[in-house]
Design a protein around this motif. Structure first.
Motif, short mmCIF file in Angstrom:
data_model
loop_
_atom_site.label_atom_id
_atom_site.label_comp_id
_atom_site.label_asym_id
_atom_site.label_seq_id
_atom_site.Cartn_x
_atom_site.Cartn_y
_atom_site.Cartn_z
N ASP A 42 -8.73 10.13 -26.48
CA ASP A 42 -7.83 11.26 -26.73
C ASP A 42 -6.36 10.84 -26.72
O ASP A 42 -5.46 11.66 -26.86
N GLY A 43 -6.10 9.54 -26.51
CA GLY A 43 -4.74 9.03 -26.52
C GLY A 43 -3.95 9.35 -25.27
O GLY A 43 -2.73 9.17 -25.23
N SER A 44 -4.62 9.78 -24.19
CA SER A 44 -3.92 10.20 -22.97
C SER A 44 -3.52 9.06 -22.05
O SER A 44 -2.92 9.30 -21.01
N GLY A 45 -3.82 7.84 -22.40
CA GLY A 45 -3.43 6.72 -21.56
C GLY A 45 -4.45 5.60 -21.63
O GLY A 45 -5.39 5.65 -22.43
N PRO A 46 -4.26 4.59 -20.79
CA PRO A 46 -5.16 3.44 -20.84
C PRO A 46 -6.52 3.78 -20.23
O PRO A 46 -6.64 4.63 -19.35
N ASP A 47 -7.54 3.10 -20.71
CA ASP A 47 -8.88 3.22 -20.14
C ASP A 47 -8.93 2.25 -18.96
O ASP A 47 -9.47 1.15 -19.05
N ALA A 48 -8.29 2.67 -17.89
CA ALA A 48 -8.13 1.84 -16.69
C ALA A 48 -7.95 2.75 -15.49
O ALA A 48 -7.66 3.94 -15.65
N SER A 49 -8.12 2.20 -14.29
CA SER A 49 -7.90 2.97 -13.07
C SER A 49 -7.61 2.03 -11.91
O SER A 49 -7.93 0.84 -11.97
N VAL A 50 -6.99 2.59 -10.86
CA VAL A 50 -6.75 1.84 -9.63
C VAL A 50 -7.53 2.51 -8.50
O VAL A 50 -7.64 3.73 -8.44
N SER A 51 -8.05 1.69 -7.62
CA SER A 51 -8.78 2.20 -6.46
C SER A 51 -7.79 2.50 -5.33
O SER A 51 -6.61 2.16 -5.41
N ALA A 52 -8.30 3.10 -4.28
CA ALA A 52 -7.50 3.34 -3.08
C ALA A 52 -7.33 2.01 -2.33
O ALA A 52 -8.10 1.07 -2.51
N PHE A 53 -6.30 1.94 -1.49
CA PHE A 53 -6.11 0.78 -0.63
C PHE A 53 -7.25 0.70 0.38
O PHE A 53 -7.72 1.72 0.89
N GLN A 54 -7.67 -0.51 0.66
CA GLN A 54 -8.68 -0.79 1.69
C GLN A 54 -8.10 -1.79 2.67
O GLN A 54 -7.43 -2.74 2.25
N LYS A 95 -1.97 1.85 8.24
CA LYS A 95 -0.81 1.31 8.94
C LYS A 95 -0.99 -0.20 9.01
O LYS A 95 -2.03 -0.66 9.47
N LEU A 96 0.02 -0.91 8.53
CA LEU A 96 -0.04 -2.37 8.53
C LEU A 96 0.98 -2.96 9.49
O LEU A 96 2.18 -2.76 9.33
N ALA A 97 0.49 -3.67 10.48
CA ALA A 97 1.37 -4.43 11.36
C ALA A 97 1.74 -5.72 10.62
O ALA A 97 1.13 -6.06 9.60
N LYS A 98 2.71 -6.43 11.12
CA LYS A 98 3.08 -7.71 10.49
C LYS A 98 1.85 -8.61 10.48
O LYS A 98 1.18 -8.77 11.49
N GLY A 99 1.53 -9.16 9.30
CA GLY A 99 0.37 -10.03 9.15
C GLY A 99 -0.88 -9.32 8.69
O GLY A 99 -1.84 -9.98 8.28
N ASP A 100 -0.92 -7.99 8.76
CA ASP A 100 -2.09 -7.24 8.30
C ASP A 100 -2.13 -7.20 6.78
O ASP A 100 -1.10 -7.26 6.10
N SER A 101 -3.34 -7.07 6.23
CA SER A 101 -3.53 -7.06 4.79
C SER A 101 -4.31 -5.84 4.32
O SER A 101 -5.10 -5.27 5.06
N ALA A 102 -4.07 -5.49 3.06
CA ALA A 102 -4.81 -4.43 2.39
C ALA A 102 -5.03 -4.88 0.96
O ALA A 102 -4.37 -5.81 0.47
N SER A 114 6.73 -8.11 7.16
CA SER A 114 7.89 -7.59 7.88
C SER A 114 7.45 -6.61 8.97
O SER A 114 6.35 -6.72 9.48
N ALA A 115 8.30 -5.66 9.27
CA ALA A 115 8.03 -4.67 10.33
C ALA A 115 6.82 -3.82 9.96
O ALA A 115 6.49 -3.69 8.79
N PRO A 116 6.16 -3.23 10.95
CA PRO A 116 5.03 -2.36 10.66
C PRO A 116 5.40 -1.28 9.65
O PRO A 116 6.53 -0.77 9.65
N CYS A 117 4.45 -0.96 8.78
CA CYS A 117 4.70 0.02 7.73
C CYS A 117 3.39 0.72 7.35
O CYS A 117 2.33 0.35 7.84
N THR A 118 3.50 1.71 6.46
CA THR A 118 2.35 2.52 6.11
C THR A 118 2.16 2.57 4.59
O THR A 118 3.11 2.68 3.84
N LEU A 119 0.90 2.50 4.18
CA LEU A 119 0.50 2.75 2.79
C LEU A 119 -0.17 4.12 2.80
O LEU A 119 -1.23 4.27 3.41
N ASP A 120 0.44 5.10 2.17
CA ASP A 120 -0.08 6.46 2.24
C ASP A 120 -0.16 7.07 0.84
O ASP A 120 0.68 7.85 0.44
N HIS A 121 -1.11 6.69 0.08
CA HIS A 121 -1.43 7.21 -1.25
C HIS A 121 -1.97 6.03 -2.07
O HIS A 121 -2.37 5.02 -1.50
N PHE A 122 -1.95 6.16 -3.37
CA PHE A 122 -2.44 5.10 -4.25
C PHE A 122 -1.28 4.20 -4.69
O PHE A 122 -0.14 4.64 -4.75
#
Length: 171
Positions: free
Chosen positions: A155-167, A101-108, A67-75
């Protein structure tokens, strides 16, 4: 004869000044608005699946702006669900988010890394779905989780998993 060039110059300067944006108006290309999950295609790629309990797996997730240009600003927001419980996946420790910043057709893309848990073990999540939410929005999209149970932190604080930053993908 000199009056004409000065008049033209003054008129051009006046037109330029009235064309300036005072910052209060909205531009037609508002790339600073957050990307919406409904405006992007989401594809979960070929995973490097963790074959046995204790092994680490990695799942790439690709987004393409439709769609229209948009922004990914965080995780990205990622929640694993199953067995009546939800677990929010934290950002990779030490990772730094970048504003894309993603223009229409851009990928991350980003990656979801997890440790496979043992079926029925304490703190193991029998995940059945993964919900992805883009930063700056509350709407998410769920996908089937077919990569086995996810280990929990000792310690039961959550899953043993993580997400990386957008590239940014591509040029």
């Amino acid at each position: 004869m000199r009056a004409i060039p000065l008049t033209v110059t003054a008129l051009a300067a006046a037109l330029l000044l009235t064309a300036c944006d005072d910052g209060g108006g909205k531009s037609g290309n508002n790339a600073d608005s957050a990307c919406e999950i409904g405006g992007v295609s989401v594809q979960i790629g070929s995973a490097s699946v963790a074959p046995a309990a204790g092994d680490t797996g990695e799942i790439p997730v690709s987004l393409t702006n439709q769609s229209a240009p948009c922004t990914l600003d965080h995780f990205p927001g990622v929640v694993l669900s199953g067995g009546g419980s939800d677990a929010t996946v934290p950002a990779l420790k030490g990772a730094k988010a970048q504003k894309l910043k993603l223009a229409k057709g851009d990928s991350a893309s980003f990656s979801l890394t997890y440790v496979r848990g043992k079926d029925g073990a304490a703190h193991t999540l029998a995940a059945k779905t993964v919900k992805i939410t883009l930063p700056g929005t509350d709407t998410g999209r769920s996908f089937p989780w077919k990569y086995g149970p996810v280990a929990g932190k000792a310690d039961g604080s959550g899953p043993d998993a993580s997400v990386s930053a957008f590239q940014q993908v591509g040029d």
